[in-house]
Motif scaffolding. Structure first.
Motif, PDB file in Angstrom:
ATOM      1  N   THR A  85     -10.905   9.655  -4.677  1.00  0.00           N
ATOM      2  CA  THR A  85     -10.228  10.439  -3.645  1.00  0.00           C
ATOM      3  C   THR A  85     -10.766  10.097  -2.268  1.00  0.00           C
ATOM      4  O   THR A  85     -10.009   9.944  -1.307  1.00  0.00           O
ATOM      5  N   SER A  88      -9.436   6.847  -1.204  1.00  0.00           N
ATOM      6  CA  SER A  88      -8.041   6.966  -0.800  1.00  0.00           C
ATOM      7  C   SER A  88      -7.918   7.524   0.612  1.00  0.00           C
ATOM      8  O   SER A  88      -7.033   7.129   1.375  1.00  0.00           O
ATOM      9  N   GLU A  89      -8.809   8.454   0.965  1.00  0.00           N
ATOM     10  CA  GLU A  89      -8.759   9.021   2.302  1.00  0.00           C
ATOM     11  C   GLU A  89      -9.164   8.008   3.357  1.00  0.00           C
ATOM     12  O   GLU A  89      -8.681   8.036   4.490  1.00  0.00           O
ATOM     13  N   LYS A  91      -8.588   4.758   3.236  1.00  0.00           N
ATOM     14  CA  LYS A  91      -7.570   3.717   3.365  1.00  0.00           C
ATOM     15  C   LYS A  91      -6.581   4.058   4.470  1.00  0.00           C
ATOM     16  O   LYS A  91      -6.259   5.212   4.707  1.00  0.00           O
ATOM     17  N   THR A  92      -6.087   3.030   5.141  1.00  0.00           N
ATOM     18  CA  THR A  92      -5.053   3.210   6.152  1.00  0.00           C
ATOM     19  C   THR A  92      -3.700   3.389   5.481  1.00  0.00           C
ATOM     20  O   THR A  92      -3.539   3.168   4.275  1.00  0.00           O
ATOM     21  N   PHE A  93      -2.719   3.798   6.290  1.00  0.00           N
ATOM     22  CA  PHE A  93      -1.371   3.983   5.766  1.00  0.00           C
ATOM     23  C   PHE A  93      -0.812   2.670   5.222  1.00  0.00           C
ATOM     24  O   PHE A  93      -0.163   2.654   4.168  1.00  0.00           O
ATOM     25  N   GLU A  95      -2.499   0.149   3.938  1.00  0.00           N
ATOM     26  CA  GLU A  95      -3.151  -0.173   2.659  1.00  0.00           C
ATOM     27  C   GLU A  95      -2.602   0.677   1.525  1.00  0.00           C
ATOM     28  O   GLU A  95      -2.433   0.200   0.393  1.00  0.00           O
ATOM     29  N   LYS A  96      -2.313   1.952   1.818  1.00  0.00           N
ATOM     30  CA  LYS A  96      -1.723   2.819   0.788  1.00  0.00           C
ATOM     31  C   LYS A  96      -0.328   2.331   0.401  1.00  0.00           C
ATOM     32  O   LYS A  96       0.040   2.327  -0.781  1.00  0.00           O
ATOM     33  N   SER A  99      -0.625  -0.629  -1.828  1.00  0.00           N
ATOM     34  CA  SER A  99      -0.985  -0.237  -3.200  1.00  0.00           C
ATOM     35  C   SER A  99       0.244   0.256  -3.954  1.00  0.00           C
ATOM     36  O   SER A  99       0.428  -0.050  -5.147  1.00  0.00           O
ATOM     37  N   CYS A 100       1.110   1.014  -3.270  1.00  0.00           N
ATOM     38  CA  CYS A 100       2.348   1.491  -3.905  1.00  0.00           C
ATOM     39  C   CYS A 100       3.267   0.324  -4.256  1.00  0.00           C
ATOM     40  O   CYS A 100       3.900   0.318  -5.325  1.00  0.00           O
TER      41      CYS A 100
END
Length: 381
Positions: A85, A88-89, A91-93, A95-96, A99-100
């Motif tokens: 968690t 995840s916090e 990570k930049t938008f 990078e998220k 990942s998706c």
């Protein structure tokens, strides 16, 4: 069972000062509950709870405010989840989103993601290589020699955007030849768009002044158009092209040719984009940028056109205001073009007067003057 109550240390924030975490520990397990976040019980905000303690000696009951905590066992795996968690916090938008795409994206999206990552890696490698090469050059040549080279190159900046200068010319019109500004095909293409200037009337000039649709130099040039048909046609074409250059210079980025405005011949729009802009790549598309050096080049061409229009003596102050330049920068460019600079007292409306700078192209040319670059040299050192 051993209980420990933790409270938020921020006592000034009204939302945080009531936050509590209750921990219970046994020999086998640990339990944790809190009154905030997703795991908190909603009933605490909907109603009040009390705890009564009966004193057996006196037979009286004392009542205290209470909160309900949903105690959940804490397993060792949850520490791993908390690390995930936290990661995840951090990570930049972007990078998220990547990942998706890796997990759920289409084939096309994954291919685009891989391509972008490869380009990023290539860019980083190039930057490292350039940095290493720069270090080698500095080690080999020395900082002092590099600074001196940069100063010499900076002194030659003005000559890069000046049109060809024929310093040994016998007449002013041959110093900056008209053919170097406009080719015969380009000059021929100006016939149609300059027709309005060629046939302009006094009433139309007054309308231009009221609507502020053209700059001061263009208005004054239109007022003094010659009556001879051939000379009038040449002047009108030059004035129209000068007016187009001034309006073109006021822009920053040209995204498409239609942005130049209606009525501009194709050969002229191609000339403007090719000679007076820099091609840049931004957000997946190519754009034509009018950089500071290109603005200086346009200024030089405007000055030469104005010289050909006004018998090789022009009001630099009027042109400087039309081009929205500082007086210092205008004089710098005029001196680099080897114009003779003088001052004249000009009469204005309502009986006012002010000093204007005049630029004259005369032969033999005055000696070339180096532009004051002290501020730039200071930045280099």
């Amino acid at each position: 069972m051993r209980f420990t109550l933790y409270k938020n240390s921020d006592s000034t924030n009204p939302r945080k000062r009531t936050q509590r975490i209750l921990a219970a520990e046994t020999d086998r397990l640990c339990y944790v509950g809190n009154n905030f976040g997703t795991g908190a019980l909603k009933c605490n905000s909907l109603c009040r709870h009390f705890v009564g303690i009966l004193n057996k000696t006196t037979g009286q009951m004392e009542v205290y405010d209470a909160e309900l905590f949903n105690m959940q066992p804490l397993f060792s795996d949850e520490s791993v989840e908390s690390e995930l968690t936290l990661e995840s916090e951090i990570k930049t938008f972007r990078e998220k989103m990547d990942s998706c795409i890796e997990a759920f994206g289409t084939t096309k999206q994954k291919r685009a993601l891989n391509s972008r990552r490869m380009n990023t890696v290539g860019s980083e490698s190039l930057n490292r290589a350039v940095a290493k090469a720069a270090e080698n050059i500095i080690d080999t040549k020395g900082v002092t020699a590099l600074v001196n080279d940069a100063k010499r190159d900076d002194m030659q900046d003005d000559s890069l955007y000046l049109p060809p200068c024929h310093a040994d010319a016998a007449k002013p019109e041959d110093v900056y030849k008209f053919e170097d500004l406009l080719s015969p095909a380009e000059y021929e293409a100006l016939q149609s768009p300059s027709e309005a200037f060629r046939n302009v009337t006094s009433e139309e000039i007054l309308t231009m002044i009221e609507e502020n649709s053209h700059c001061s130099f263009v208005i004054e040039a239109l007022k003094s158009l010659p009556s001879n048909e051939e000379s009038r046609d040449r002047q009108a074409r030059c004035i129209w092209f000068l007016d187009t250059l001034i309006k073109f210079r006021a822009q920053k980025v040209i995204k498409r040719k239609s942005a130049l405005g209606p009525g501009i011949p194709h050969i002229i729009s191609t000339k403007l984009l090719k000679h007076f802009t820099c091609l840049t790549y931004n957000n997946g598309s190519l754009r034509n940028l009018i950089s500071d050096s290109m603005k200086a080049k346009i200024t030089a061409y405007v000055i030469i056109l104005a010289l050909h229009i006004n018998d090789f003596q022009i009001d630099l102050t009027t042109l400087q205001r039309d081009l929205k330049l500082s007086e210092k920068r205008m004089i710098e460019i005029a001196k680099a073009m080897r114009l003779k600079i003088s001052k004249r007292r000009m009469s204005l409306t309502a009986g006012r007067e002010e000093d204007h700078r005049l630029g004259t192209l005369c032969v033999p040319l005055p000696p070339a003057q180096t532009v004051d670059r002290q501020s730039k040299q200071r930045r280099l050192t």
